[in-house]
Design an enzyme around this catalytic site. Sequence first.
Site, mmCIF file in Angstrom:
data_model
loop_
_atom_site.group_PDB
_atom_site.id
_atom_site.type_symbol
_atom_site.label_atom_id
_atom_site.label_comp_id
_atom_site.label_asym_id
_atom_site.label_seq_id
_atom_site.Cartn_x
_atom_site.Cartn_y
_atom_site.Cartn_z
ATOM 1 N N GLU A 1 1.075 -1.259 0.450
ATOM 2 C CA GLU A 1 0.394 0.143 -0.197
ATOM 3 C C GLU A 1 1.285 1.299 0.111
ATOM 4 O O GLU A 1 0.536 2.357 -0.476
ATOM 5 C CB GLU A 1 -0.221 0.157 1.335
ATOM 6 N N GLU B 1 -3.873 -9.262 3.983
ATOM 7 C CA GLU B 1 -5.409 -9.147 4.955
ATOM 8 C C GLU B 1 -5.940 -10.238 4.736
ATOM 9 O O GLU B 1 -6.538 -10.600 5.636
ATOM 10 C CB GLU B 1 -5.245 -8.017 4.480
#
Length: 706
Positions: A110, A130
Amino acid sequence: MTSESAGHDVRRELRNRVLVLTVDNPPVNALGVVVRRALSDAVEAAEQDSAVDAVLLIGAGRNFIGGADIKEFGKPPLPPSLPVVCNRIEACRKPVVAAIHGAALGGGLEIALAAHYRIALADARLGLPEVTLGLLPGAGGTQRAPRLIGAKAALDLMLSGRHVGAREAFALGLVDRVGETDDVLTEGLDYLKALLDAKAPVRRTRDADGLADPVASRAAIEAARAETSKKSRGLFSPLKIVDAVQAALELPFDDGLRHERQLFLQCLDSPQRAGLIHAFFAEREVLKAPETRHAKPRAISSVGVIGGGTMGAGIAVALLDAGLPVTMIERDDASLARGRANIEKVYDGLIAKGRMTADAKAAVLARWSGSTSYDSLVSTDLVIEAVFEEMVIKQAVFAELDRVCKPGAVLATNTSYLDIDAIAASVSRPGDVVGLHFFSPANIMKLLEVVVPARVSADVVATAFDLAKKLRKVPVRAGVCDGFIGNRVLAVYRAAADYMMEDGASPYQIDRVVREFGFPMGPFQVSDLAGGDIGWATRKRRAASRDPKQRYVQIADRICERGWFGQKTGRGYYLYPDGARTGKPDPEVEAIIDAERERASVTPRTFSDEEIMRRYMAAMINEGANVVHQRIALRPLDVDVTFLYGYGFPRHRGGPMQYADTVGLAKVLADIREFAQEDPVFWQPSPLIVGLVERGATLASLNHTA
């Protein structure tokens, strides 16, 4: 700006008007609060400094940024949050380049997505995993990735949790360039120089056009939603990921970020997240057996396998896949040929699926040799016995190994139930004997129970754990008892299922309820898959020592007496017509059950789905607690990892011991005491559960006592 430090976790250095920011937070450069703050401050300073033309982000050591700091999991968040840091990087008015080597996972990717340009070295691994922790990318990943690479590719990345290499990342458009050397600093600086020379603009991922075709994007989202609903088996976060990508398509970027954050916080509050994170920590903690802390493993460069049946062949494949030479011993040439054929069948299956070439198979099998003489093992470092499950046969094998194997060779048995102390006592070197209990198919199943007899040397146990690492298996330390951890607990909850079946529940109802809880199969399906004859042989072996007061259900025996052993015979509890893999209910089995109820004078009653699961889990939890109480398992987490990797326990529930804490130990104890009113012999509360409830403590409180 001169070369300086911005906190010990992010170094700043000015090179030819480029500010190099090096994340240095060993071992994986995790995004702890100090790193987040230092990154945000450094980008802010670079923007204000007229001596800086651009920013280069790199990682020290072996990784770019491995992800969030797991030490912060479950603690109150400290500012700045990761979304704020990513937004700060993206908003920078000077070009920011991420140069990626090693892992850029989760929050690490990210950060890279928030940069304006990305270059990856050949060893880079990029991913948004995730989902494996019950979460979704919560720092803009669900908004930036679809804009950069399209909804379909972004959803595949996030829903699978898989890692992609540099070439695939480039093909997807996740990175802009692949480096040609392994020098991340030089590659990053060269790329930045080329960008500056070309007067490349600041290019923000939020403005990328990967969602420019709304029809194709919507189709990809709906396809992912349908597939996820079918495959995610009640998991919470996968559909939230789909929702977040839909927001990326339908909402302005900043609104999409806010929606992503709301969905992320919902995942954070989910009990599934707690279960998955417990599993994540437990599978790392399980490696810390007492013997591995102090003893050095012995060198293993060659392995012998005794027996070429299904289990022996599977073990041989696991060893061959790890690059080890394997010598297989069988009693005669015909058996040896069958053993080799069992191994080849595995590799031929991979070739048929396009996952292996014939040349690769030949290269692997070049490391295999076979013999009918134990003398071929004279220089072997480790021997694993995988012969028939009878003590006399195994002791005869170990007598031969004791005769031929060199001093210091590790002698391992793959027994599922037998007393390894008795096997060790039968040889002159009990310190070299250890249990390596593989699970079938041994080349696929991840669990390896390392069974530790009383007289084994610590370095032999350390060697077993080291071997598990080479084989990419998850080792769990177990003490010696009938069934060790997994099969001992299995025998108890399977008995609970048998009692319910005789008392009125259909095996097909029980299997359905267990599947709906999250197991891939119910207990009667598992029996049919493994082969009913295996359990039958175990029951006959134990018959003489069975407590006469213990209830014994004979339904399985009646089925086995007919030669119905499950899938391999075309029928067991289920019918498998024409070699079908999925069974159909069998009216004749239901007739056998009715007859057995009548013989046992049982008046059948109805069971609710909820009661079935309460009884099934209470039996599993109670015996798991006994295993910990008796130190067969060192900690509750060892039981959890055994069931996650060997018995299909739903990962999002964390394992039976974690599940017990989630439900509440007092409630589990109340259930056991309720069931004990009808059968006090079977339902005896574990002293461990009684003591913990009296103290108001949890099983998790015992997880760091090894």
